[in-house]
Write a protein that holds these residues in place. Structure first.
Motif, PDB file in Angstrom:
ATOM      1  N   GLU A  91       1.113  -1.580   0.190  1.00 27.33           N
ATOM      2  CA  GLU A  91      -0.248   0.185  -0.203  1.00 27.33           C
ATOM      3  C   GLU A  91       0.870   1.479   0.117  1.00 27.33           C
ATOM      4  N   LEU A 144      -2.954  -1.514  -3.589  1.00 26.60           N
ATOM      5  CA  LEU A 144      -2.498  -0.505  -4.289  1.00 26.60           C
ATOM      6  C   LEU A 144      -1.304  -0.930  -5.344  1.00 26.60           C
ATOM      7  N   THR A 147      -2.235  -2.518  -8.040  1.00 22.30           N
ATOM      8  CA  THR A 147      -3.382  -1.800  -8.558  1.00 22.30           C
ATOM      9  C   THR A 147      -2.947  -1.876  -9.828  1.00 22.30           C
TER      10      THR A 147
END
Length: 283
Positions: A91, A144, A147
């Protein structure tokens, strides 16, 4: 059908001193390719094979002009660099810098006339859990890191196609082996066993697709040689429980009694199954 091996190439490799990159470097040289590496100053001693060295203080903040110079005379870019600090990377905001810098690098490669780009992704781009992840499986990253990786893949797939440049996306599964960080599963277990201490583990029911990082490096070198395009699962295709995988490690020294299953909680975000279906064409 097997893909024919193309002529030996001039390859620019980023992340050459990392856990995965060093094995890609070694495999590329073994395949007969000439390798140029883009590394931080002072990292030369960590290289595992011959290379033409270009230094950069921060690849992801480098200027487009400098990246284009590094790409001159290169046939294939293999982009293995990314921020992967254990305990933070999933993240971390650094993923955004990696995404932005990777796009800048790919654009520089296109301007320099590179004909093939190979990027490294992750199995966590897929919607999980699944015991049969093909490259056509639904996508659904939940961190994250994953992604950002998927955003890079989808953006480059369109941009590089528009530029007439070949593009391969290697999705890595659960890698282990030489050069792992001590906090990862296999080093953690081996260190506990070497000290004669119990290895605290979850129940171990999770199904995983484990692959030796040396094999993974060879697979990525084959992508360079064969120029296979599109998404490619870098995996074994074999489902094994975490428990069985760790027991095999302990059996090497007859210390299965030190495996303390169920003494550590499983992470709430840990998928029950992550198993791939290989699609790398044989040579």
């Amino acid at each position: 059908m097997p893909q024919p091996k193309t002529a030996d190439k001039r390859v620019l490799l980023t992340g050459a001193t990392g856990f995965v990159g060093r094995h890609i470097h070694r495999a590329l040289v073994a395949e007969g390719h000439a390798v140029r590496v883009l590394i931080r100053p002072g990292s030369n001693a960590r290289l595992v094979a011959p290379a033409d060295v270009v230094e950069t203080a921060d690849l992801f903040a480098e200027t487009p002009a400098a990246l284009e110079r590094a790409c001159q005379g290169i046939d294939t870019l293999v982009h293995a660099a990314w921020y992967v600090e254990p305990g933070r990377y999933l993240e971390a905001a650094e993923n955004l810098a990696c995404l932005s810098g990777s796009l800048t690098l790919a654009c520089a490669a296109a301007r320099a006339g590179i004909g093939h780009v190979v990027g490294l992704g992750t199995c966590f781009e897929y919607a999980l859990p699944s015991e049969r992840l093909t490259v056509a499986s639904p996508l659904g990253p939940t961190t994250l890191y994953a992604t950002a990786k998927l955003a890079l893949q989808t953006t480059l797939a369109r941009h590089l196609a528009n530029e007439g440049i070949g593009f391969s996306w290697a999705r890595l599964f659960y890698l282990y082996g030489e050069g792992e960080h001590p906090s990862r599963l296999v080093p953690h277990v081996r260190a506990a066993l070497a000290a004669g201490q119990p290895a605290k583990l979850s129940a171990g029911t999770q199904l995983r697709d484990f692959l030796d990082v040396q094999v993974a490096g060879g697979m990525i070198a084959r992508i360079v040689s064969g120029e296979q395009a599109g998404a490619i699962n870098v995996c074994s295709g074999r489902a094994v429980t975490l428990r069985a995988f760790v027991e095999a490690i302990a059996d090497e020294t007859g210390q299965r009694d030190l495996l303390d299953f169920g003494s550590a909680p499983a992470r709430a975000t840990d998928p029950a199954a992550v198993v791939g279906v290989p699609n790398l064409a044989p040579q």
